[in-house]
Design a protein around this motif. Structure first.
Motif, PDB file in Angstrom:
ATOM      1  N   ARG A 157       0.823  -1.207   0.000  1.00 54.50           N
ATOM      2  CA  ARG A 157       0.000   0.000   0.000  1.00 54.50           C
ATOM      3  C   ARG A 157       0.859   1.261   0.000  1.00 54.50           C
ATOM      4  O   ARG A 157       1.947   1.289   0.553  1.00 54.50           O
ATOM      5  N   ILE A 158       0.331   2.300  -0.631  1.00 54.53           N
ATOM      6  CA  ILE A 158       0.868   3.654  -0.530  1.00 54.53           C
ATOM      7  C   ILE A 158      -0.188   4.492   0.172  1.00 54.53           C
ATOM      8  O   ILE A 158      -1.355   4.502  -0.226  1.00 54.53           O
ATOM      9  N   ALA A 159       0.199   5.162   1.233  1.00 48.46           N
ATOM     10  CA  ALA A 159      -0.735   5.988   1.996  1.00 48.46           C
ATOM     11  C   ALA A 159      -0.590   7.452   1.589  1.00 48.46           C
ATOM     12  O   ALA A 159       0.530   7.979   1.527  1.00 48.46           O
ATOM     13  N   VAL A 160      -1.706   8.094   1.312  1.00 48.72           N
ATOM     14  CA  VAL A 160      -1.736   9.530   1.001  1.00 48.72           C
ATOM     15  C   VAL A 160      -2.344  10.244   2.202  1.00 48.72           C
ATOM     16  O   VAL A 160      -3.493   9.999   2.577  1.00 48.72           O
ATOM     17  N   VAL A 161      -1.565  11.112   2.833  1.00 47.31           N
ATOM     18  CA  VAL A 161      -1.992  11.819   4.043  1.00 47.31           C
ATOM     19  C   VAL A 161      -2.157  13.306   3.718  1.00 47.31           C
ATOM     20  O   VAL A 161      -1.197  13.972   3.317  1.00 47.31           O
ATOM     21  N   SER A 162      -3.359  13.822   3.900  1.00 46.20           N
ATOM     22  CA  SER A 162      -3.636  15.230   3.602  1.00 46.20           C
ATOM     23  C   SER A 162      -3.294  16.119   4.792  1.00 46.20           C
ATOM     24  O   SER A 162      -3.627  15.809   5.935  1.00 46.20           O
ATOM     25  N   ILE A 163      -2.611  17.221   4.500  1.00 46.88           N
ATOM     26  CA  ILE A 163      -2.379  18.293   5.479  1.00 46.88           C
ATOM     27  C   ILE A 163      -2.875  19.558   4.797  1.00 46.88           C
ATOM     28  O   ILE A 163      -2.150  20.215   4.057  1.00 46.88           O
ATOM     29  N   ASP A 164      -4.144  19.857   4.996  1.00 45.84           N
ATOM     30  CA  ASP A 164      -4.777  20.933   4.234  1.00 45.84           C
ATOM     31  C   ASP A 164      -5.444  21.953   5.147  1.00 45.84           C
ATOM     32  O   ASP A 164      -6.444  22.558   4.800  1.00 45.84           O
ATOM     33  N   GLU A 165      -4.850  22.139   6.310  1.00 46.69           N
ATOM     34  CA  GLU A 165      -5.398  23.082   7.265  1.00 46.69           C
ATOM     35  C   GLU A 165      -4.269  23.891   7.901  1.00 46.69           C
ATOM     36  O   GLU A 165      -3.094  23.553   7.765  1.00 46.69           O
ATOM     37  N   THR A 166      -4.636  24.972   8.575  1.00 48.95           N
ATOM     38  CA  THR A 166      -3.660  25.707   9.351  1.00 48.95           C
ATOM     39  C   THR A 166      -3.122  24.776  10.443  1.00 48.95           C
ATOM     40  O   THR A 166      -3.881  24.070  11.094  1.00 48.95           O
ATOM     41  N   ILE A 167      -1.825  24.782  10.640  1.00 50.87           N
ATOM     42  CA  ILE A 167      -1.200  23.845  11.580  1.00 50.87           C
ATOM     43  C   ILE A 167      -1.310  24.390  13.001  1.00 50.87           C
ATOM     44  O   ILE A 167      -0.792  25.458  13.325  1.00 50.87           O
ATOM     45  N   THR A 168      -2.009  23.654  13.844  1.00 50.03           N
ATOM     46  CA  THR A 168      -2.139  23.988  15.261  1.00 50.03           C
ATOM     47  C   THR A 168      -1.678  22.781  16.077  1.00 50.03           C
ATOM     48  O   THR A 168      -1.404  21.713  15.520  1.00 50.03           O
ATOM     49  N   GLY A 169      -1.620  22.949  17.389  1.00 46.69           N
ATOM     50  CA  GLY A 169      -1.242  21.823  18.224  1.00 46.69           C
ATOM     51  C   GLY A 169      -2.168  20.640  18.038  1.00 46.69           C
ATOM     52  O   GLY A 169      -1.728  19.490  17.955  1.00 46.69           O
ATOM     53  N   ALA A 170      -3.477  20.900  17.928  1.00 50.41           N
ATOM     54  CA  ALA A 170      -4.454  19.823  17.799  1.00 50.41           C
ATOM     55  C   ALA A 170      -4.358  19.133  16.444  1.00 50.41           C
ATOM     56  O   ALA A 170      -4.338  17.904  16.356  1.00 50.41           O
ATOM     57  N   THR A 171      -4.303  19.909  15.361  1.00 49.23           N
ATOM     58  CA  THR A 171      -4.260  19.290  14.034  1.00 49.23           C
ATOM     59  C   THR A 171      -2.942  18.554  13.821  1.00 49.23           C
ATOM     60  O   THR A 171      -2.903  17.488  13.213  1.00 49.23           O
ATOM     61  N   ALA A 172      -1.850  19.112  14.344  1.00 47.58           N
ATOM     62  CA  ALA A 172      -0.555  18.446  14.213  1.00 47.58           C
ATOM     63  C   ALA A 172      -0.557  17.113  14.934  1.00 47.58           C
ATOM     64  O   ALA A 172      -0.049  16.107  14.417  1.00 47.58           O
ATOM     65  N   GLN A 173      -1.141  17.068  16.133  1.00 43.82           N
ATOM     66  CA  GLN A 173      -1.136  15.818  16.896  1.00 43.82           C
ATOM     67  C   GLN A 173      -1.929  14.730  16.184  1.00 43.82           C
ATOM     68  O   GLN A 173      -1.531  13.564  16.177  1.00 43.82           O
ATOM     69  N   ASP A 174      -3.058  15.098  15.577  1.00 45.97           N
ATOM     70  CA  ASP A 174      -3.839  14.119  14.813  1.00 45.97           C
ATOM     71  C   ASP A 174      -3.018  13.542  13.670  1.00 45.97           C
ATOM     72  O   ASP A 174      -3.020  12.335  13.422  1.00 45.97           O
ATOM     73  N   THR A 175      -2.307  14.417  12.959  1.00 46.02           N
ATOM     74  CA  THR A 175      -1.499  13.961  11.827  1.00 46.02           C
ATOM     75  C   THR A 175      -0.313  13.128  12.302  1.00 46.02           C
ATOM     76  O   THR A 175       0.016  12.098  11.697  1.00 46.02           O
ATOM     77  N   ILE A 176       0.332  13.543  13.375  1.00 41.92           N
ATOM     78  CA  ILE A 176       1.474  12.795  13.909  1.00 41.92           C
ATOM     79  C   ILE A 176       1.052  11.387  14.316  1.00 41.92           C
ATOM     80  O   ILE A 176       1.770  10.405  14.070  1.00 41.92           O
ATOM     81  N   SER A 177      -0.118  11.259  14.935  1.00 43.71           N
ATOM     82  CA  SER A 177      -0.614   9.936  15.334  1.00 43.71           C
ATOM     83  C   SER A 177      -0.809   9.048  14.122  1.00 43.71           C
ATOM     84  O   SER A 177      -0.469   7.852  14.139  1.00 43.71           O
ATOM     85  N   ARG A 178      -1.351   9.604  13.043  1.00 43.06           N
ATOM     86  CA  ARG A 178      -1.541   8.819  11.823  1.00 43.06           C
ATOM     87  C   ARG A 178      -0.198   8.431  11.214  1.00 43.06           C
ATOM     88  O   ARG A 178      -0.004   7.283  10.777  1.00 43.06           O
ATOM     89  N   LEU A 179       0.754   9.347  11.171  1.00 43.02           N
ATOM     90  CA  LEU A 179       2.075   9.035  10.614  1.00 43.02           C
ATOM     91  C   LEU A 179       2.764   7.945  11.422  1.00 43.02           C
ATOM     92  O   LEU A 179       3.453   7.075  10.862  1.00 43.02           O
ATOM     93  N   ARG A 180       2.581   7.970  12.736  1.00 44.29           N
ATOM     94  CA  ARG A 180       3.165   6.928  13.585  1.00 44.29           C
ATOM     95  C   ARG A 180       2.561   5.561  13.237  1.00 44.29           C
ATOM     96  O   ARG A 180       3.266   4.556  13.158  1.00 44.29           O
ATOM     97  N   GLN A 181       1.256   5.528  13.043  1.00 43.35           N
ATOM     98  CA  GLN A 181       0.594   4.270  12.696  1.00 43.35           C
ATOM     99  C   GLN A 181       1.064   3.751  11.344  1.00 43.35           C
ATOM    100  O   GLN A 181       1.325   2.557  11.179  1.00 43.35           O
ATOM    101  N   LEU A 182       1.227   4.648  10.387  1.00 43.23           N
ATOM    102  CA  LEU A 182       1.685   4.235   9.059  1.00 43.23           C
ATOM    103  C   LEU A 182       3.142   3.766   9.091  1.00 43.23           C
ATOM    104  O   LEU A 182       3.525   2.860   8.347  1.00 43.23           O
ATOM    105  N   ARG A 183       3.932   4.373   9.951  1.00 40.17           N
ATOM    106  CA  ARG A 183       5.345   3.984  10.057  1.00 40.17           C
ATOM    107  C   ARG A 183       5.497   2.558  10.549  1.00 40.17           C
ATOM    108  O   ARG A 183       6.417   1.833  10.147  1.00 40.17           O
ATOM    109  N   THR A 184       4.599   2.119  11.420  1.00 44.00           N
ATOM    110  CA  THR A 184       4.695   0.771  11.989  1.00 44.00           C
ATOM    111  C   THR A 184       3.876  -0.262  11.222  1.00 44.00           C
ATOM    112  O   THR A 184       3.896  -1.440  11.574  1.00 44.00           O
ATOM    113  N   ASP A 185       3.161   0.159  10.199  1.00 42.96           N
ATOM    114  CA  ASP A 185       2.334  -0.754   9.389  1.00 42.96           C
ATOM    115  C   ASP A 185       3.197  -1.341   8.269  1.00 42.96           C
ATOM    116  O   ASP A 185       3.595  -0.635   7.346  1.00 42.96           O
TER     117      ASP A 185
END
Length: 307
Positions: A45-73
């Motif tokens: 699989r190739i994962a496409v992760v969208s970052i299409d919002e202003t970067i805040t602490g909350a939005t960054a944490q959501d994206t970081i959690s997803r990147l962590r999951q993809l890194r270990t998959d």
């Protein structure tokens, strides 16, 4: 004397038992590779992760959690960042950069830029193997903007000298600004390496470049859209047959969540820059100068000059 018929029956039964065992062994030998093939048939699989919002602490944490999951998959062989963001909070942008950098150490990461990957969003993209842009994409704007009370003083009595400065003197404020700028510029130089065709001083000027010019300066690599970026990621991962999955971890966020208003704002006030709950210092990695910064104050002029 033994009965001949009984001997015949016993011999036949032994023969059938041996044949059955042999058949089971043969069947297991044949079935094992087939079963293994079924287990390993899950497509790469190739994962496409969208970052299409202003970067805040909350939005960054959501994206970081997803990147962590993809890194270990193990089935995810490469990741494409689909970025269309002006940047945002300096601290959150730095965290995103570190998360992407760690991911890129283990799997190919490619970025596809939409409208822009500017300031903190470009910081997020720089660990990528390749950065794809369209002719209209805007990338770069490497720098930091600081917002602070005009004089750092208050009419109230305080228990310590720095309490009136919200925990930071003017010298500390500009030192922090310079430190973050150097980290950002250094990351661009380190990650882009020999591909950059501009000097460190030029990078630190915080210019933004459109697609073709971004490639000439070395801020980006190829003209192409999302499909080109996916194909590039597949090539980096050595894939010819793969499935593409799409993720958008963070909800679309308003710039109003940047400065102390991620959980709402004071009634009657418009966040973030007119928020008067606690007038504190904030550092931004965002494209342009946000509305609300008083350009007539000395602090604002000095901050913008360092952006």
């Amino acid at each position: 004397m033994d009965n001949p018929i009984d001997k015949y029956v016993a011999t036949a039964l032994r023969s059938y038992t041996v044949l059955a065992i042999v058949a089971l062994l043969i069947g297991a030998t044949v079935a094992a590779p087939f079963a293994a093939g079924v287990v390993s048939s899950e497509p790469d699989r190739i994962a496409v992760v969208s970052i299409d919002e202003t970067i805040t602490g909350a939005t960054a944490q959501d994206t970081i959690s997803r990147l962590r999951q993809l890194r270990t998959d193990g089935s995810v062989k490469a990741v494409v960042l689909r970025i269309s963001s002006p940047g945002g909070s300096a601290a959150a942008s730095e965290k995103l950069y570190l998360a992407v950098n760690r991911l890129a150490d283990e799997k190919p990461v490619v970025t596809s830029v939409g409208q822009y990957a500017a300031s903190g969003a470009y910081y997020t993209a720089v660990p990528s193997e390749e950065i794809y842009v369209t002719p209209a994409s805007i990338v770069g704007h490497v720098g930091v903007i600081g917002t602070a009370p005009s004089d750092g003083l208050s009419a109230q009595s305080t228990t310590g000298a720095d309490k009136a400065h919200r925990g930071m003197t003017r010298d500390q404020y500009f030192a922090a600004l310079e430190s973050m700028k150097r980290a950002f510029v250094g990351a661009v130089l380190n990650e882009r390496g020999d591909r950059l065709n501009v000097s460190r001083a030029t990078v630190a000027e915080a210019s933004a470049y459109h697609g073709g010019r971004a490639i000439q300066t070395g801020y980006a690599d190829e003209i192409g859209g999302l499909e080109s970026a996916i194909a590039g990621a597949a090539e980096e991962a050595g894939l010819s047959n793969y499935q593409v999955d799409y993720y958008n971890p963070a909800q679309l966020a308003s710039i109003a969540s940047l400065l102390g208003a991620e959980n709402g704002s004071v009634a009657g006030q418009t966040a973030p820059y007119t928020h008067r709950g606690v007038d504190s210092i904030h550092f931004l990695m965002i494209y342009g100068t946000p509305d609300g910064i008083d350009a007539n104050t000395t602090a604002a002029r000095e901050v913008t000059a360092n952006a």
